[in-house]
Design an enzyme around this catalytic site. Structure first.
Site, short mmCIF file in Angstrom:
data_model
loop_
_atom_site.label_atom_id
_atom_site.label_comp_id
_atom_site.label_asym_id
_atom_site.label_seq_id
_atom_site.Cartn_x
_atom_site.Cartn_y
_atom_site.Cartn_z
N GLU A 144 0.89 -1.16 0.00
CA GLU A 144 0.00 0.00 0.00
C GLU A 144 0.92 1.20 0.00
O GLU A 144 1.27 1.72 1.05
CB GLU A 144 -0.93 -0.04 1.22
CG GLU A 144 -2.20 0.75 1.01
CD GLU A 144 -2.06 2.24 1.26
OE1 GLU A 144 -1.26 2.89 0.55
OE2 GLU A 144 -2.76 2.74 2.13
N GLU A 153 4.29 8.62 -4.00
CA GLU A 153 5.12 8.11 -2.91
C GLU A 153 6.17 7.11 -3.40
O GLU A 153 6.75 6.37 -2.62
CB GLU A 153 4.24 7.47 -1.83
CG GLU A 153 3.51 8.52 -1.01
CD GLU A 153 2.54 7.95 0.02
OE1 GLU A 153 2.57 6.72 0.26
OE2 GLU A 153 1.75 8.73 0.58
#
Length: 697
Positions: A144, A153
């Protein structure tokens, strides 16, 4: 070990050296983290669990052992899901040491220590082999690593590396794929976050139009995404020009390329209009068949499904480099370019009678270079600041007030960052106008932006920029004249909380020897206001989770609580409340006033009292904001704009963040009997510029 951290105090403007413990950074990180928000995201957790169960079953059906690699494990939740779904072993990777330590404790507490190994490393440093961190490559990859933009990210380079070195070929992946969707829209409101619109001023000698510099007009802006809660954007604020189309998707079960690339789709507008904005969101399929799907689609796309509130994944607003008039039914190409971490968009019209070969040629035109701001405005101002400068009602209030105070012989000094006030003061008849932009942003040369502004409006010889801080102002800067009108919005780029703009008061104090005895200060005063509210959802970001999908994650709750106690819990935090609905439980109350006609006093300003709760509801916290009293009967609010009395629904200033102070009952998850009042104590320390507050229910 102690560390000295230097920082410019946003309220007083002075440089300070604070002694911080070695844990300071980590407490900041955890106190401000979105772990609680993710653990409260029921939809995400349920879908991950379903996807993990299905992946483990598929591997077991092939008669293989299920070996799981969980990158960015956080609390260890996904690894525990895999272990309880029957995985033989899990390698849980977490680079942030305090988090990895918490994961070890949580895994142990839930009885999975024999099945889960927590590895405190970056995944690119993990080794595989008999003496390595992992005995063998994994055949199930669980991660995740997504943000609102999907790739911000570093998901792509992480997946690329994992497929090369950490997982078997043909592995199962949860999620299996991600798909990015886009919709072309026209929206004056959102476009006002990128462009500066002309400002009309009725002056003595006719109407003046203040225009932005041409380099700002043609500037592509910056590639950083504007992520917002699109579910709070009413349909009246935008017009959809296209259907929702799939832009690109990534299959995580196969090798992933992170190198810069682009994707192109053909669009036909469903309506004519001005193409300005690309709205975007993504969904993830947890399984190859796409039966287990978790989507970020906004309310108008999936009007039938119940929306899951979440703050860790929202929706994206992208600004096209230029506004493009489009006609219903014409053929357009929308191109998404991306590098490892960000995405940006271009729109092109198809050429007449274009065929496949032309389309290929079109593709060759695409340069995958990220947009660079040339005008500096997009580096200095955030999107909300653009919106604020474009707010005509707000500008009108300043014009009204300046009209009341300016005379033909006024010597005017403006202290604010990147403000239109010096130009307005000049147009409204001030004899001499000087301006100061005191925020320390030496990197982006704010003076050059201001200079370009004056030049575009032929005012470079009419308004003088003083490149000095207020405490270093000399009579020669003012041609030996005294200041008769001191103005500020006030706005400073370094401000985070509403009261940080009180820096204007400190600057006013620093220049007081240069002020005429009968000086007019605009705003003449400011006041701090407060109201008790119940949030529809925002409380979740600070609320403990306890049990998540059957797993005990209380260790994480305790860790967040310790970090909040370490630093944050007695402080307010900034949030743009137009994105986070709440209802008022009390009337708004003025709690402190600041008189700008006088210098900052030596003593603290403090107040205490009690506020009556008028409506039933959960008292989640207090919202605080500033109001500036510009002139006799003209005020501007940085917070509450209006409130409907029956339900207590609030409308907030959309250009400012308000301060939210969460009550300890939210952080401790206490159930309170209905309180009838809240007592408060608020203290403004004039030495440090800090506001301390305490509330009791």
């Amino acid at each position: 070990m102690k560390t000295f951290c230097g920082r410019a105090n946003p309220t007083t403007g002075s440089m300070e050296w604070l002694e911080e413990g070695e844990d300071y950074d980590y407490h900041q990180e955890i106190a401000r983290s979105r772990y609680a928000d993710m653990l409260h995201d029921k939809d995400r957790n349920v879908k991950y669990y379903q996807g993990i169960r299905a992946a483990v079953s598929r591997v077991k059906e092939r008669g293989e052992k299920a070996i799981v690699l969980d990158i960015g494990t956080g609390t260890g939740l996904l690894s525990m899901m895999a272990a309880s779904a029957g995985a033989d072993f899990c390698y849980a990777i977490e680079v942030f040491k305090p988090m990895a330590n918490a994961a070890v404790k949580i895994v142990e507490k839930n009885g999975f220590s024999d099945k889960i190994k927590v590895i405190n490393k970056h995944s690119t440093e993990v080794t595989v082999g008999p003496d390595g961190d992992m005995q063998c490559r994994a055949n199930i990859l669980v991660t995740e690593l997504f943000d609102t933009e999907l790739i911000g990210e570093g998901a792509l380079p992480t997946y690329e590396h994992a497929h090369k070195y950490l997982v078997e070929e043909g592995c199962e992946a949860v999620p299996h794929r991600a798909t990015v969707y886009v919709q072309l829209v026209e929206s004056k409101r959102m476009w006002s976050w990128k462009k500066l619109f002309p400002v009309h001023v009725e002056a003595e000698d006719g109407e003046k139009i203040l225009v932005p510099p041409s380099e700002m007009e043609n500037c592509p802006g910056v590639p950083s995404v504007c992520d917002i809660q699109l579910n709070q954007m009413p349909l009246s604020d935008f017009t959809t020009l296209s259907d929702v189309v799939t832009m690109f998707s990534v299959d995580f079960s196969k090798p992933v390329q992170s190198a810069s690339t682009y994707y192109r789709v053909q669009l036909e507008p469903v309506k004519s209009g001005k193409a300005q904005i690309v709205l975007s969101w993504w969904d993830i399929d947890m399984d190859p068949s796409g039966m287990i799907n978790c989507t970020m689609a906004p309310y108008w796309v999936k009007p039938t499904s119940a929306l899951q509130w979440r703050d860790h994944w929202m929706q994206c607003v992208y600004f096209l480099p230029n506004e493009e008039p489009v006609l219903q039914g014409e053929k357009l190409y929308l191109t998404a370019c991306r590098d490892e971490y960000s995405v940006w968009y271009n729109l092109q019209k198809a050429r007449e009678g274009e065929n496949k070969a032309d389309e290929e040629e079109h593709k060759a035109d695409v340069r995958v270079e990220s947009p660079v701001c040339r005008c500096r405005a997009h580096l200095l101002w955030n999107r909300a600041r653009f919106g604020e400068l474009n707010d005509q009602n707000r500008t009108r209030q300043y014009i009204r007030s300046l009209r009341k105070v300016l005379k033909t012989d006024s010597v005017c000094l403006c202290i604010s960052d990147g403000s239109l006030l010096p130009v307005l003061a000049h147009y409204l008849g001030a004899k001499q106008v000087r301006c100061m932009q005191p925020s320390r942003i030496d990197l982006y040369h704010p003076h050059e932006l201001q200079q370009a502004f004056f030049k575009a409006n032929h005012l470079e010889d009419k308004i003088k920029i003083i490149e000095a801080r207020p405490e270093l102002l000399k009579p020669s800067h003012l041609a030996d004249k005294k200041i008769s009108v001191l103005v500020g919005e006030p706005f400073f780029t370094t401000s985070l909380l509403p009261w940080h703009n009180l820096y204007f008061w400190y600057a006013r104090t620093a220049v007081s020897t240069h002020l005429a005895s009968n000086v007019t200060v605009l705003p003449q005063s400011a006041s701090l206001h407060m109201m008790i509210v119940e949030f529809q959802d925002l409380w979740r970001i600070r609320s403990p989770c306890g049990i998540c999908e059957g797993f005990d994650v209380q260790t994480m709750d305790d860790m967040i609580k310790d970090s909040l106690n370490f630093r944050e819990s007695k402080e307010a935090e900034p949030h743009p409340l137009w994105e986070y609905p709440c209802k008022s439980l009390s009337d708004p109350q003025e709690v402190l006033t600041f008189d700008f006609t006088k210098t900052v006093p030596q003593h603290c300003l403090s107040t205490e009292g009690s506020v009556k709760l008028l409506r039933k509801g959960k008292s989640h916290g207090a919202v605080l904001w500033m109001e500036y009293h510009l002139a006799a009967d003209v005020s501007v609010s940085t917070g509450l704009m209006q409130m409907s009395n029956e339900k207590g629904n609030c409308e907030w200033n959309p250009h400012c963040k308000q301060a939210v102070y969460f009550f300890s009952s939210v952080i401790e998850s206490e159930i309170l009997s209905d309180p009838t009042a809240v007592t408060y104590a608020i203290n403004f320390d004039t030495k440090t510029g800090e506001v301390a507050m305490d509330f009791k229910l």
